[in-house]
Design a protein around this motif. Structure first.
Motif, PDB file in Angstrom:
ATOM      1  N   ILE A  99      -2.208   3.160  -9.875  1.00 58.40           N
ATOM      2  CA  ILE A  99      -1.496   4.293  -9.289  1.00 58.40           C
ATOM      3  C   ILE A  99      -1.121   5.208 -10.445  1.00 58.40           C
ATOM      4  N   THR A 100      -1.405   6.483 -10.290  1.00 57.26           N
ATOM      5  CA  THR A 100      -1.095   7.423 -11.360  1.00 57.26           C
ATOM      6  C   THR A 100      -0.602   8.748 -10.778  1.00 57.26           C
ATOM      7  N   THR A 101      -0.006   9.540 -11.626  1.00 57.85           N
ATOM      8  CA  THR A 101       0.534  10.871 -11.314  1.00 57.85           C
ATOM      9  C   THR A 101       1.337  10.909 -10.019  1.00 57.85           C
ATOM     10  N   LEU A 102       2.153   9.909  -9.826  1.00 57.85           N
ATOM     11  CA  LEU A 102       3.036   9.890  -8.658  1.00 57.85           C
ATOM     12  C   LEU A 102       4.244  10.774  -8.969  1.00 57.85           C
ATOM     13  N   PHE A 103       4.499  11.727  -8.096  1.00 57.21           N
ATOM     14  CA  PHE A 103       5.667  12.585  -8.262  1.00 57.21           C
ATOM     15  C   PHE A 103       6.106  13.142  -6.912  1.00 57.21           C
ATOM     16  N   ILE A 104       7.374  13.490  -6.859  1.00 56.05           N
ATOM     17  CA  ILE A 104       7.951  14.214  -5.728  1.00 56.05           C
ATOM     18  C   ILE A 104       8.670  15.420  -6.324  1.00 56.05           C
ATOM     19  N   GLY A 105       8.433  16.586  -5.754  1.00 56.51           N
ATOM     20  CA  GLY A 105       9.125  17.787  -6.224  1.00 56.51           C
ATOM     21  C   GLY A 105      10.627  17.590  -6.129  1.00 56.51           C
ATOM     22  N   PRO A 106      11.383  18.149  -7.054  1.00 57.89           N
ATOM     23  CA  PRO A 106      12.825  17.910  -7.088  1.00 57.89           C
ATOM     24  C   PRO A 106      13.545  18.312  -5.803  1.00 57.89           C
ATOM     25  N   TRP A 107      13.071  19.305  -5.098  1.00 58.85           N
ATOM     26  CA  TRP A 107      13.710  19.765  -3.865  1.00 58.85           C
ATOM     27  C   TRP A 107      13.473  18.814  -2.687  1.00 58.85           C
ATOM     28  N   ALA A 108      12.563  17.835  -2.865  1.00 57.37           N
ATOM     29  CA  ALA A 108      12.228  16.931  -1.763  1.00 57.37           C
ATOM     30  C   ALA A 108      12.606  15.481  -2.053  1.00 57.37           C
ATOM     31  N   ARG A 109      13.352  15.253  -3.085  1.00 52.55           N
ATOM     32  CA  ARG A 109      13.734  13.884  -3.443  1.00 52.55           C
ATOM     33  C   ARG A 109      14.877  13.407  -2.553  1.00 52.55           C
ATOM     34  N   GLY A 110      14.904  12.093  -2.349  1.00 51.57           N
ATOM     35  CA  GLY A 110      15.972  11.503  -1.556  1.00 51.57           C
ATOM     36  C   GLY A 110      15.621  11.295  -0.086  1.00 51.57           C
ATOM     37  N   TYR A 111      14.391  11.601   0.315  1.00 49.37           N
ATOM     38  CA  TYR A 111      13.961  11.428   1.705  1.00 49.37           C
ATOM     39  C   TYR A 111      13.062  10.205   1.906  1.00 49.37           C
ATOM     40  N   GLY A 112      12.798   9.461   0.845  1.00 54.08           N
ATOM     41  CA  GLY A 112      11.951   8.282   0.953  1.00 54.08           C
ATOM     42  C   GLY A 112      10.461   8.566   0.804  1.00 54.08           C
ATOM     43  N   LEU A 113      10.109   9.738   0.315  1.00 53.03           N
ATOM     44  CA  LEU A 113       8.695  10.103   0.195  1.00 53.03           C
ATOM     45  C   LEU A 113       7.955   9.268  -0.848  1.00 53.03           C
ATOM     46  N   ALA A 114       8.581   8.977  -1.984  1.00 48.83           N
ATOM     47  CA  ALA A 114       7.907   8.183  -3.017  1.00 48.83           C
ATOM     48  C   ALA A 114       7.594   6.784  -2.488  1.00 48.83           C
ATOM     49  N   LYS A 115       8.540   6.176  -1.802  1.00 48.67           N
ATOM     50  CA  LYS A 115       8.319   4.847  -1.210  1.00 48.67           C
ATOM     51  C   LYS A 115       7.188   4.910  -0.188  1.00 48.67           C
ATOM     52  N   LEU A 116       7.190   5.928   0.636  1.00 45.96           N
ATOM     53  CA  LEU A 116       6.142   6.087   1.640  1.00 45.96           C
ATOM     54  C   LEU A 116       4.775   6.300   0.986  1.00 45.96           C
ATOM     55  N   LEU A 117       4.733   7.055  -0.099  1.00 46.74           N
ATOM     56  CA  LEU A 117       3.478   7.233  -0.842  1.00 46.74           C
ATOM     57  C   LEU A 117       2.952   5.888  -1.339  1.00 46.74           C
ATOM     58  N   ILE A 118       3.819   5.114  -1.962  1.00 50.00           N
ATOM     59  CA  ILE A 118       3.403   3.818  -2.503  1.00 50.00           C
ATOM     60  C   ILE A 118       2.936   2.897  -1.387  1.00 50.00           C
ATOM     61  N   GLU A 119       3.657   2.861  -0.280  1.00 48.64           N
ATOM     62  CA  GLU A 119       3.243   2.008   0.845  1.00 48.64           C
ATOM     63  C   GLU A 119       1.850   2.399   1.346  1.00 48.64           C
ATOM     64  N   ASN A 120       1.581   3.686   1.452  1.00 47.73           N
ATOM     65  CA  ASN A 120       0.267   4.143   1.907  1.00 47.73           C
ATOM     66  C   ASN A 120      -0.824   3.815   0.890  1.00 47.73           C
ATOM     67  N   ILE A 121      -0.516   3.972  -0.376  1.00 47.28           N
ATOM     68  CA  ILE A 121      -1.488   3.633  -1.418  1.00 47.28           C
ATOM     69  C   ILE A 121      -1.782   2.139  -1.410  1.00 47.28           C
ATOM     70  N   GLU A 122      -0.751   1.326  -1.264  1.00 54.07           N
ATOM     71  CA  GLU A 122      -0.970  -0.116  -1.205  1.00 54.07           C
ATOM     72  C   GLU A 122      -1.839  -0.493  -0.008  1.00 54.07           C
ATOM     73  N   GLU A 123      -1.620   0.151   1.119  1.00 55.35           N
ATOM     74  CA  GLU A 123      -2.441  -0.112   2.312  1.00 55.35           C
ATOM     75  C   GLU A 123      -3.902   0.264   2.050  1.00 55.35           C
ATOM     76  N   GLU A 124      -4.125   1.404   1.428  1.00 60.45           N
ATOM     77  CA  GLU A 124      -5.487   1.818   1.070  1.00 60.45           C
ATOM     78  C   GLU A 124      -6.117   0.816   0.105  1.00 60.45           C
ATOM     79  N   ALA A 125      -5.330   0.351  -0.868  1.00 61.35           N
ATOM     80  CA  ALA A 125      -5.833  -0.630  -1.833  1.00 61.35           C
ATOM     81  C   ALA A 125      -6.247  -1.915  -1.116  1.00 61.35           C
ATOM     82  N   ARG A 126      -5.420  -2.390  -0.203  1.00 54.95           N
ATOM     83  CA  ARG A 126      -5.777  -3.598   0.564  1.00 54.95           C
ATOM     84  C   ARG A 126      -7.061  -3.369   1.353  1.00 54.95           C
ATOM     85  N   HIS A 127      -7.166  -2.213   1.972  1.00 54.16           N
ATOM     86  CA  HIS A 127      -8.365  -1.861   2.745  1.00 54.16           C
ATOM     87  C   HIS A 127      -9.615  -1.884   1.859  1.00 54.16           C
TER      88      HIS A 127
END
Length: 179
Positions: A99-127
Protein backbone atom coordinates in the motif's frame (compact mmCIF):
# COMPACT_ATOMS: atom_id res chain seq x y z
CA UNK A 1 -37.29 26.88 16.78
CA UNK A 2 -36.12 23.29 16.93
CA UNK A 3 -32.78 21.98 15.82
CA UNK A 4 -32.68 20.68 12.29
CA UNK A 5 -31.54 17.10 11.88
CA UNK A 6 -27.84 16.62 11.17
CA UNK A 7 -27.03 16.29 7.51
CA UNK A 8 -25.89 12.82 6.54
CA UNK A 9 -22.33 12.74 5.23
CA UNK A 10 -21.80 10.36 2.32
CA UNK A 11 -18.46 8.54 2.36
CA UNK A 12 -17.35 5.93 -0.14
CA UNK A 13 -14.32 4.26 -1.67
CA UNK A 14 -13.94 2.94 -5.19
CA UNK A 15 -11.26 1.62 -7.48
CA UNK A 16 -10.71 4.04 -10.35
CA UNK A 17 -9.93 2.73 -13.82
CA UNK A 18 -10.39 6.04 -15.63
CA UNK A 19 -10.69 9.71 -14.74
CA UNK A 20 -13.45 12.13 -15.46
CA UNK A 21 -12.26 15.73 -15.65
CA UNK A 22 -13.97 16.48 -12.33
CA UNK A 23 -12.34 13.46 -10.64
CA UNK A 24 -8.87 14.42 -11.85
CA UNK A 25 -9.40 18.00 -10.62
CA UNK A 26 -10.67 16.78 -7.24
CA UNK A 27 -7.74 14.40 -6.84
CA UNK A 28 -5.19 17.08 -7.73
CA UNK A 29 -6.83 19.54 -5.31
CA UNK A 30 -6.80 17.00 -2.47
CA UNK A 31 -3.19 16.06 -3.25
CA UNK A 32 -2.05 19.67 -3.13
CA UNK A 33 -3.86 20.26 0.16
CA UNK A 34 -2.30 17.14 1.70
CA UNK A 35 1.20 18.07 0.54
CA UNK A 36 0.83 21.61 1.88
CA UNK A 37 -0.43 20.27 5.22
CA UNK A 38 2.00 17.44 5.87
CA UNK A 39 4.17 16.81 2.81
CA UNK A 40 2.69 13.57 1.54
CA UNK A 41 3.91 11.44 -1.35
CA UNK A 42 7.51 12.42 -0.72
CA UNK A 43 6.84 15.86 -2.14
CA UNK A 44 7.66 18.66 0.24
CA UNK A 45 6.02 21.30 -1.93
CA UNK A 46 3.28 20.72 -4.48
CA UNK A 47 4.48 20.13 -8.03
CA UNK A 48 2.84 21.93 -10.94
CA UNK A 49 -0.75 21.03 -11.75
CA UNK A 50 0.43 19.54 -15.06
CA UNK A 51 2.92 17.29 -13.25
CA UNK A 52 0.22 16.11 -10.84
CA UNK A 53 -2.21 15.36 -13.65
CA UNK A 54 0.43 13.36 -15.52
CA UNK A 55 1.31 11.50 -12.32
CA UNK A 56 -2.28 10.45 -11.64
CA UNK A 57 -3.07 9.61 -15.27
CA UNK A 58 0.11 7.54 -15.48
CA UNK A 59 -1.05 5.29 -12.66
CA UNK A 60 -3.97 4.03 -14.68
CA UNK A 61 -1.65 2.88 -17.47
CA UNK A 62 -0.36 -0.05 -15.37
CA UNK A 63 -3.48 -1.89 -14.14
CA UNK A 64 -1.62 -5.21 -13.98
CA UNK A 65 0.73 -3.84 -11.28
CA UNK A 66 -1.27 -1.06 -9.61
CA UNK A 67 -4.73 -0.42 -8.35
CA UNK A 68 -5.79 3.15 -7.60
CA UNK A 69 -8.48 3.62 -4.97
CA UNK A 70 -10.12 6.93 -4.16
CA UNK A 71 -12.08 8.03 -1.13
CA UNK A 72 -15.06 10.33 -1.64
CA UNK A 73 -16.71 12.71 0.79
CA UNK A 74 -20.12 13.75 -0.51
CA UNK A 75 -19.08 12.65 -3.99
CA UNK A 76 -15.84 14.66 -4.08
CA UNK A 77 -12.53 12.80 -4.19
CA UNK A 78 -10.86 13.56 -0.87
CA UNK A 79 -7.97 11.10 -0.88
CA UNK A 80 -6.49 7.99 -2.36
CA UNK A 81 -4.22 5.01 -1.96
CA UNK A 82 -2.53 2.57 -4.26
CA UNK A 83 -2.09 -1.18 -4.05
CA UNK A 84 1.05 -2.27 -5.86
CA UNK A 85 1.70 -5.86 -6.88
CA UNK A 86 5.06 -7.51 -7.47
CA UNK A 87 6.32 -7.68 -11.08
CA UNK A 88 5.66 -11.01 -12.78
CA UNK A 89 9.35 -11.94 -12.73
CA UNK A 90 9.33 -11.88 -8.91
CA UNK A 91 7.62 -15.25 -8.51
CA UNK A 92 8.84 -15.77 -4.95
CA UNK A 93 6.98 -12.69 -3.67
CA UNK A 94 3.72 -12.88 -5.63
CA UNK A 95 1.92 -13.31 -2.29
CA UNK A 96 2.96 -9.80 -1.21
CA UNK A 97 1.61 -6.37 -2.19
CA UNK A 98 2.30 -2.84 -0.98
CA UNK A 99 0.00 0.00 0.00
CA UNK A 100 1.47 3.34 -0.96
CA UNK A 101 0.60 7.04 -1.25
CA UNK A 102 -2.34 6.75 1.12
CA UNK A 103 -3.64 10.18 2.03
CA UNK A 104 -6.79 12.06 2.94
CA UNK A 105 -7.07 15.79 2.26
CA UNK A 106 -6.99 17.78 5.50
CA UNK A 107 -10.56 19.06 5.01
CA UNK A 108 -11.89 15.47 4.89
CA UNK A 109 -10.12 13.92 7.87
CA UNK A 110 -12.06 12.47 10.77
CA UNK A 111 -14.80 10.76 8.71
CA UNK A 112 -13.21 7.30 8.59
CA UNK A 113 -12.08 7.54 4.96
CA UNK A 114 -8.53 6.25 5.56
CA UNK A 115 -9.88 3.16 7.36
CA UNK A 116 -12.39 2.59 4.56
CA UNK A 117 -9.61 2.91 1.96
CA UNK A 118 -7.49 0.32 3.75
CA UNK A 119 -10.44 -2.06 4.14
CA UNK A 120 -11.18 -1.83 0.40
CA UNK A 121 -7.53 -2.33 -0.51
CA UNK A 122 -7.30 -5.36 1.75
CA UNK A 123 -10.41 -6.82 0.10
CA UNK A 124 -8.87 -6.28 -3.35
CA UNK A 125 -5.63 -7.89 -2.14
CA UNK A 126 -7.54 -10.96 -0.90
CA UNK A 127 -9.38 -11.14 -4.22
CA UNK A 128 -5.96 -11.17 -5.96
CA UNK A 129 -4.72 -13.97 -3.64
CA UNK A 130 -2.36 -11.68 -1.75
CA UNK A 131 -1.47 -13.05 1.69
CA UNK A 132 0.74 -10.22 2.98
CA UNK A 133 0.31 -6.46 2.70
CA UNK A 134 3.17 -4.08 3.52
CA UNK A 135 3.41 -0.32 3.89
CA UNK A 136 5.77 2.34 5.17
CA UNK A 137 5.21 5.74 6.71
CA UNK A 138 7.14 8.70 8.11
CA UNK A 139 7.42 8.81 11.89
CA UNK A 140 5.64 12.18 11.79
CA UNK A 141 2.41 10.66 10.47
CA UNK A 142 1.08 9.87 13.97
CA UNK A 143 -2.60 9.45 13.01
CA UNK A 144 -1.70 7.04 10.20
CA UNK A 145 0.57 5.00 12.47
CA UNK A 146 -2.18 4.74 15.07
CA UNK A 147 -4.69 3.63 12.44
CA UNK A 148 -2.37 0.97 11.01
CA UNK A 149 -1.80 -0.48 14.48
CA UNK A 150 -5.55 -0.49 15.23
CA UNK A 151 -6.16 -2.31 11.95
CA UNK A 152 -3.74 -5.11 12.84
CA UNK A 153 -0.57 -3.99 11.09
CA UNK A 154 2.68 -4.95 12.80
CA UNK A 155 5.60 -2.51 12.98
CA UNK A 156 8.55 -4.67 11.97
CA UNK A 157 11.31 -2.18 11.20
CA UNK A 158 12.58 1.36 11.31
CA UNK A 159 14.74 3.16 8.77
CA UNK A 160 16.54 6.01 10.58
CA UNK A 161 17.15 8.08 7.42
CA UNK A 162 13.86 7.52 5.64
CA UNK A 163 13.33 11.15 4.60
CA UNK A 164 14.97 14.55 4.89
CA UNK A 165 12.55 17.38 5.68
CA UNK A 166 13.87 20.89 6.26
CA UNK A 167 17.36 19.40 6.56
CA UNK A 168 16.23 17.09 9.37
CA UNK A 169 16.40 13.31 9.08
CA UNK A 170 13.03 11.64 9.63
CA UNK A 171 12.61 7.97 10.54
CA UNK A 172 10.42 5.68 8.51
CA UNK A 173 8.35 2.86 9.98
CA UNK A 174 7.65 -0.37 8.11
CA UNK A 175 4.45 -2.32 8.72
CA UNK A 176 3.05 -5.63 7.53
CA UNK A 177 -0.21 -7.52 7.90
CA UNK A 178 -1.14 -11.09 7.13
CA UNK A 179 -4.54 -11.21 5.46
Amino acid sequence: MGLSPARKIDISVERLTQFSTADLNDLCDATIAAIETDGGFGWLTPPSRETLERYWQGLLVMPDRRRLFVARLDGVIAGSAQLIFQPSNNEAQQHTAHITTLFIGPWARGYGLAKLLIENIEEEARHENIATVCLDVRETQKAAISLYKKMGYTHWGTQPNYAIVNQVSIEGYYFTKQL
